[in-house]
Motif scaffolding. Structure first.
Motif, mmCIF file in Angstrom:
data_model
loop_
_atom_site.group_PDB
_atom_site.id
_atom_site.type_symbol
_atom_site.label_atom_id
_atom_site.label_comp_id
_atom_site.label_asym_id
_atom_site.label_seq_id
_atom_site.Cartn_x
_atom_site.Cartn_y
_atom_site.Cartn_z
ATOM 1 N N TRP A 91 3.849 -8.768 15.061
ATOM 2 C CA TRP A 91 3.926 -8.484 13.771
ATOM 3 C C TRP A 91 5.153 -8.715 13.225
ATOM 4 O O TRP A 91 5.318 -9.415 11.906
ATOM 5 C CB TRP A 91 3.695 -6.887 13.302
ATOM 6 C CG TRP A 91 4.046 -6.615 11.997
ATOM 7 C CD1 TRP A 91 5.230 -5.889 11.494
ATOM 8 C CD2 TRP A 91 3.387 -7.121 10.806
ATOM 9 N NE1 TRP A 91 5.266 -5.692 10.137
ATOM 10 C CE2 TRP A 91 4.236 -6.618 9.578
ATOM 11 C CE3 TRP A 91 2.248 -8.249 10.517
ATOM 12 C CZ2 TRP A 91 3.937 -6.921 8.394
ATOM 13 C CZ3 TRP A 91 2.026 -8.523 9.170
ATOM 14 C CH2 TRP A 91 2.830 -7.899 8.253
ATOM 15 N N ARG A 94 4.999 -12.414 12.585
ATOM 16 C CA ARG A 94 3.888 -12.924 11.461
ATOM 17 C C ARG A 94 4.839 -12.388 10.335
ATOM 18 O O ARG A 94 4.797 -13.092 9.108
ATOM 19 C CB ARG A 94 2.826 -11.993 11.708
ATOM 20 C CG ARG A 94 1.741 -12.761 12.509
ATOM 21 C CD ARG A 94 0.340 -12.217 12.456
ATOM 22 N NE ARG A 94 0.396 -10.886 12.085
ATOM 23 C CZ ARG A 94 -0.083 -9.889 12.598
ATOM 24 N NH1 ARG A 94 -0.275 -10.032 14.074
ATOM 25 N NH2 ARG A 94 -0.192 -8.716 12.164
ATOM 26 N N ALA A 95 5.460 -11.290 10.297
ATOM 27 C CA ALA A 95 6.199 -10.699 9.006
ATOM 28 C C ALA A 95 7.095 -11.713 8.427
ATOM 29 O O ALA A 95 7.295 -11.907 7.288
ATOM 30 C CB ALA A 95 6.627 -9.588 9.297
ATOM 31 N N TYR A 98 5.249 -14.840 6.896
ATOM 32 C CA TYR A 98 5.022 -14.455 5.461
ATOM 33 C C TYR A 98 6.275 -14.218 4.560
ATOM 34 O O TYR A 98 6.015 -14.911 3.498
ATOM 35 C CB TYR A 98 4.219 -13.000 5.693
ATOM 36 C CG TYR A 98 2.885 -13.035 6.304
ATOM 37 C CD1 TYR A 98 2.015 -14.072 6.391
ATOM 38 C CD2 TYR A 98 2.337 -11.883 6.906
ATOM 39 C CE1 TYR A 98 0.944 -14.184 6.895
ATOM 40 C CE2 TYR A 98 1.326 -11.833 7.598
ATOM 41 C CZ TYR A 98 0.407 -12.974 7.502
ATOM 42 O OH TYR A 98 -0.644 -12.890 8.253
ATOM 43 N N LEU A 117 -3.260 -11.261 4.013
ATOM 44 C CA LEU A 117 -3.038 -9.637 4.075
ATOM 45 C C LEU A 117 -3.812 -8.931 3.137
ATOM 46 O O LEU A 117 -3.806 -7.681 3.133
ATOM 47 C CB LEU A 117 -1.463 -9.556 3.876
ATOM 48 C CG LEU A 117 -0.369 -9.825 4.511
ATOM 49 C CD1 LEU A 117 0.940 -9.858 3.986
ATOM 50 C CD2 LEU A 117 -0.538 -9.295 5.911
ATOM 51 N N GLN A 126 -3.408 -0.752 5.886
ATOM 52 C CA GLN A 126 -2.240 -1.623 6.134
ATOM 53 C C GLN A 126 -1.069 -0.621 6.421
ATOM 54 O O GLN A 126 -1.030 0.516 5.710
ATOM 55 C CB GLN A 126 -1.888 -2.367 4.551
ATOM 56 C CG GLN A 126 -2.894 -3.702 4.561
ATOM 57 C CD GLN A 126 -2.371 -4.110 2.995
ATOM 58 O OE1 GLN A 126 -2.258 -3.643 2.162
ATOM 59 N NE2 GLN A 126 -2.254 -5.454 3.246
ATOM 60 N N GLU A 130 3.100 -4.325 5.830
ATOM 61 C CA GLU A 130 2.223 -5.253 5.587
ATOM 62 C C GLU A 130 1.924 -5.052 3.830
ATOM 63 O O GLU A 130 1.731 -6.053 2.900
ATOM 64 C CB GLU A 130 0.785 -4.950 6.250
ATOM 65 C CG GLU A 130 0.566 -5.413 7.411
ATOM 66 C CD GLU A 130 -0.819 -5.303 8.037
ATOM 67 O OE1 GLU A 130 -1.553 -6.200 8.442
ATOM 68 O OE2 GLU A 130 -1.129 -4.077 7.936
ATOM 69 N N ARG A 131 1.648 -3.791 3.367
ATOM 70 C CA ARG A 131 1.487 -3.716 2.050
ATOM 71 C C ARG A 131 2.692 -4.234 0.971
ATOM 72 O O ARG A 131 2.368 -4.784 0.081
ATOM 73 C CB ARG A 131 1.294 -1.990 1.832
ATOM 74 C CG ARG A 131 0.537 -1.902 0.525
ATOM 75 C CD ARG A 131 0.059 -0.466 0.399
ATOM 76 N NE ARG A 131 1.084 0.711 0.764
ATOM 77 C CZ ARG A 131 1.013 1.413 1.941
ATOM 78 N NH1 ARG A 131 -0.144 1.085 2.632
ATOM 79 N NH2 ARG A 131 1.859 2.129 2.264
ATOM 80 N N TYR A 134 2.355 -7.913 1.037
ATOM 81 C CA TYR A 134 0.909 -8.402 0.221
ATOM 82 C C TYR A 134 1.358 -8.105 -1.222
ATOM 83 O O TYR A 134 0.914 -9.013 -2.045
ATOM 84 C CB TYR A 134 -0.110 -7.260 0.761
ATOM 85 C CG TYR A 134 -1.375 -7.653 -0.042
ATOM 86 C CD1 TYR A 134 -1.959 -8.633 -0.241
ATOM 87 C CD2 TYR A 134 -1.679 -6.599 -1.239
ATOM 88 C CE1 TYR A 134 -3.157 -8.699 -1.063
ATOM 89 C CE2 TYR A 134 -2.717 -6.799 -1.953
ATOM 90 C CZ TYR A 134 -3.588 -7.961 -1.821
ATOM 91 O OH TYR A 134 -4.622 -8.104 -2.706
#
Length: 169
Positions: A91, A94-95, A98, A117, A126, A130-131, A134
Motif C-alpha cells: 500500500w 501504491r499510495a 497515487y 480508488l 476504504q 485511501e479515502r 480518493y
C-alpha cells in the motif's frame, strides 16, 4: 524567453498548478525579492482560500498549465469508465504513486487515481489514507471538469458520479 512565455497566461485566466489544482490568475505584479525585481503571477485558489505567487519565467518549469481541452476532459471521463487497475504492490508504494499522479496535475493521471480508488457500496471499506487520496483526486478532477465545462462544481460532481456509478452497473 521570458517575453514569449508572458503572453501564455493572462489575468482572469484559469490555470492548473500541479500541487494545488485549479486556480485563477488575479494579476501579474512586479515585486522585489532579495534585491531582484521579479514579475509574478498572482494566483487565487478560492476553495482553499489561498493565494500563490509564481515567477512568470518559472511558470512552465513548475508545471503550471492552462485548463485541459474538452477532448482531454472526455478522455479523462473515458478513463473513469475503465476497470480499476490495482497493482499488487504494498500500500505504501501504491499510495506514493497515487500521490505523484495527483500532484502531477495531469488530468488523465488524476482520473486513473479516482478510478482505481473508487468503491461501490458492496465493496470493502476504504482505509483512511485511501479515502484521503480518493477525495483529493476527486476534488481536483471535479474542479477542472467544472472550469473547462463552465458549470458549477456541484454539476461537475454529478457528471463524474454518473460516470462512476454507470461503470459499476
Amino acid at each position: 524567453m521570458t517575453k514569449t512565455k508572458k503572453s501564455e497566461f493572462r489575468p482572469n485566466d484559469y490555470v492548473v498548478y500541479p500541487a494545488h489544482g485549479v486556480g485563477q490568475i488575479i494579476s501579474i505584479e512586479e515585486q522585489e525579492i532579495a534585491g531582484l525585481s521579479l514579475e509574478l503571477f498572482v494566483i487565487s485558489f478560492e476553495k482553499d482560500k489561498m493565494t500563490l505567487r509564481v515567477p512568470t519565467h518559472k511558470a512552465s518549469e513548475v508545471g503550471m498549465r492552462s485548463l485541459s481541452s474538452p477532448d482531454v476532459v472526455s478522455k479523462a471521463m473515458t478513463t473513469l469508465k475503465g476497470k480499476a487497475k490495482v497493482k499488487r504492490a504494498m500500500w505504501s508504494r501504491r499510495a506514493q504513486e497515487y500521490e505523484q499522479k495527483i500532484n502531477s496535475g495531469d488530468l488523465i493521471a488524476i482520473a486513473e487515481v479516482v478510478r482505481d480508488l473508487h468503491r461501490t457500496d458492496d465493496q470493502r471499506e476504504q482505509s483512511y489514507s485511501e479515502r484521503q487520496l480518493y477525495e483529493a483526486a476527486l476534488e481536483r478532477l471535479t474542479r477542472e471538469v467544472a472550469a473547462v465545462s463552465g458549470v458549477g462544481e456541484t454539476d461537475a460532481q454529478k457528471k463524474v458520479d454518473a460516470v462512476l456509478v454507470g461503470r459499476a452497473a
